[in-house]
Design an enzyme around this catalytic site. Structure first.
Site, mmCIF file in Angstrom:
data_model
loop_
_atom_site.group_PDB
_atom_site.id
_atom_site.type_symbol
_atom_site.label_atom_id
_atom_site.label_comp_id
_atom_site.label_asym_id
_atom_site.label_seq_id
_atom_site.Cartn_x
_atom_site.Cartn_y
_atom_site.Cartn_z
ATOM 1 N N SER A 33 0.854 -1.179 0.000
ATOM 2 C CA SER A 33 0.000 0.000 0.000
ATOM 3 C C SER A 33 0.890 1.227 0.000
ATOM 4 O O SER A 33 2.060 1.153 0.356
ATOM 5 C CB SER A 33 -0.937 0.006 1.215
ATOM 6 O OG SER A 33 -0.377 0.798 2.242
ATOM 7 N N LYS A 34 0.296 2.321 -0.430
ATOM 8 C CA LYS A 34 1.124 3.528 -0.523
ATOM 9 C C LYS A 34 1.565 3.976 0.866
ATOM 10 O O LYS A 34 2.580 4.637 1.010
ATOM 11 C CB LYS A 34 0.387 4.641 -1.249
ATOM 12 C CG LYS A 34 -0.852 5.072 -0.563
ATOM 13 C CD LYS A 34 -1.507 6.226 -1.262
ATOM 14 C CE LYS A 34 -2.799 6.469 -0.541
ATOM 15 N NZ LYS A 34 -3.652 7.458 -0.893
#
Ligand code: GLU
Length: 475
Positions: free
Chosen positions: A258-259
């Site tokens: 995930s970012k």
């Protein structure tokens, strides 16, 4: 049941043609884990001669941004994941969802629920304390002979989907095999908010029906939505599509990519010098396999891809492996393909290349794992080099200076090609009584800034003659 009649407003083909979709929510930049959910449906559509549709699920108004949509489209274009229809935006289809909702309500599949949020919360609280699974208790669900509570004043109801009671919702997932969920596990889902806006699971089903989707290939974070969606399909008089729920992509630390934990936007890999075909190759292997094949072209991938060899366990991203795959693709790429990519890398450094770049790519491509590294080599031909002091000290010894000076002299007038330069080097070695390595190492360090280069006669002709002579004279 009339809702089904109103469907297919997009006139999808009625022939049994494969139709897949990628349905990202534009709530952050798209990373490799997300784009893999585009790659497989794209590949499946392409390999079966079907259609691939892009649908932007932008109903989360607080978190959706145009910038995120732009990165999705840019990333797909870069990777060559062309879509045949779309992008469709869910926010532009609200009227459609509302119309289907009206039909669904008329057919008795939807009912208003006036239970307030605070009451719902209190009930949930009680269920949790009693160690029960929190669920809506059906207070407002109409049943034959049941007396519903009096409708409270001034309350806008939500609409709930009347989930079937009893029985199982079953499907054969192309990744996970048979999944069966008891309807009694599923409470009556809210499918429209008090202001009438439809909720996520309902919009997805209307879209998948209207867009004629035959195969839903998506991340397994949606697997819990699937039985609910299947029930909505059936209430709308439709059979659900085939589902394939892909296992998560983990980052190098084994966390869900995930970012928030360091994933990069897909387009960043273009900046860093990865080839689209290498990315497709790497991502393809991240959850799918074809025998032991590790390196393959886009065409081979499309020939081989099917839904029968999708991996069941989470795939872990490995940057070193991605670099290796990229290196194999760079090595196998035609020089003409590499030239514009390296040119673009050089541009970012303010360097303008010339016609020599093709030969430079040919000579160096088998030692580079990104086009940025290839550009590092190319820069040596166009910009100043600064050899490492330690390498200068090691290789440019006093004993070899006369040979370097003689080489500089002779290079001034020889034919500027492989044969001409090879002949001059031979003459200098003979005249000075030095060995090839004694001469070659200092020349490499002085001219190319590194002791590790291809052979001199292959490399030197790609330099401008004056540049080689000037650099040799710095010895
Ligand atoms: N919008 C969802 C997501 O980005 C995908 C929904 C779906 O593929 O059905 O996770």
């Amino acid at each position: 049941m009339t809702a089904a009649l109103a469907l297919f407003d997009m006139n999808p083909p009625t022939t049994p043609r494969t139709r897949t979709r990628f349905a990202p929510s534009p709530t952050g930049f798209i990373h490799l884990g997300n784009i893999r959910s585009a790659l497989y449906p794209w590949a499946f559509a392409r390999s079966t001669g079907g259609d691939f549709i892009l649908r932007i699920e932008d109903t989360d108004l607080d978190r959706s941004t145009q910038a995120a949509v732009d990165v999705i489209i840019e990333g797909m274009n870069w990777l060559g994941l062309s879509y045949d229809e779309g992008p469709f935006y869910q926010m532009q289809r609200m009227d459609r969802y509302k119309a289907v909702l009206v039909d669904l309500q008329a057919a008795g599949h939807v009912y208003p629920c006036y239970m307030s949020m605070s009451e719902l919360d209190a009930r949930r609280e009680r269920q949790m304390t009693a160690k029960e699974k929190p669920r809506y208790d059906g207070t407002w669900r109409p049943e034959d002979g049941k007396q519903l509570p009096p409708i409270p004043d001034g309350v806008q109801p939500v609409l709930r989907f009347r989930n079937p009671q009893g029985g199982l919702v079953k499907w054969i997932d192309k990744v996970k095999g048979e999944i069966a969920i008891s309807n009694d596990e599923l409470d009556d889902l809210v499918i429209a908010r008090p202001d009438g806006t439809p909720t996520y699971n309902f919009c997805v089903v209307v879209d998948d029906i209207d867009m004629g989707i035959t195969h839903v290939i998506r991340g397994d974070d949606h697997v819990n939505n699937t039985p609910r969606q299947i029930n909505i399909f059936r209430a709308l008089g439709q059979e659900p599509p085939v589902y394939a729920h892909l296992p998560t992509v983990l980052n190098e630390l084994g966390e869900k990519m995930s970012k928030r934990n360091g994933a990069k936007p897909v387009t960043q890999y273009r900046e860093e010098g990865y080839l689209p075909d290498a990315m497709v190759n790497y991502l393809a292997r991240l959850g799918w396999s074809h025998k032991d094949d590790e390196i393959f072209s886009r065409e081979q991938f499309l020939q081989w891809f099917n839904l029968d060899h999708l991996g069941k366990s989470a795939a872990q991203f490995d940057e070193a492996k991605l670099r290796w795959v990229n290196a194999q693709h760079i090595k196998a790429s035609a020089d003409d393909v590499l030239v514009p990519l390296v040119q673009a890398q050089l541009h970012k450094r303010g360097i303008e290349a010339d016609e020599r770049l093709k030969g430079i790519c040919a000579l160096f491509k088998d030692r580079c794992d990104t086009t940025a590294v290839l550009a590092d080599w190319a820069a040596v031909f166009y910009a100043d080099v600064s050899p490492v002091e330690a390498e200068l000290a090691q290789h440019v010894a006093d004993a070899v200076r006369p040979a370097l000076a003689l080489l500089a002299d002779k290079l001034a007038s020889c034919a500027w090609d492989k044969l001409g330069i090879a002949a001059v080097i031979k003459e200098v070695l003979a005249a000075q009584g030095v060995k090839m390595s004694q001469l070659a190492m200092p020349v490499r360090v002085l001219v190319a800034g590194s002791a590790h280069t291809p052979s001199l006669d292959a490399m030197l002709p790609l330099f401008k003659r004056e540049k080689v002579i000037a650099r040799l004279k710095q010895a």
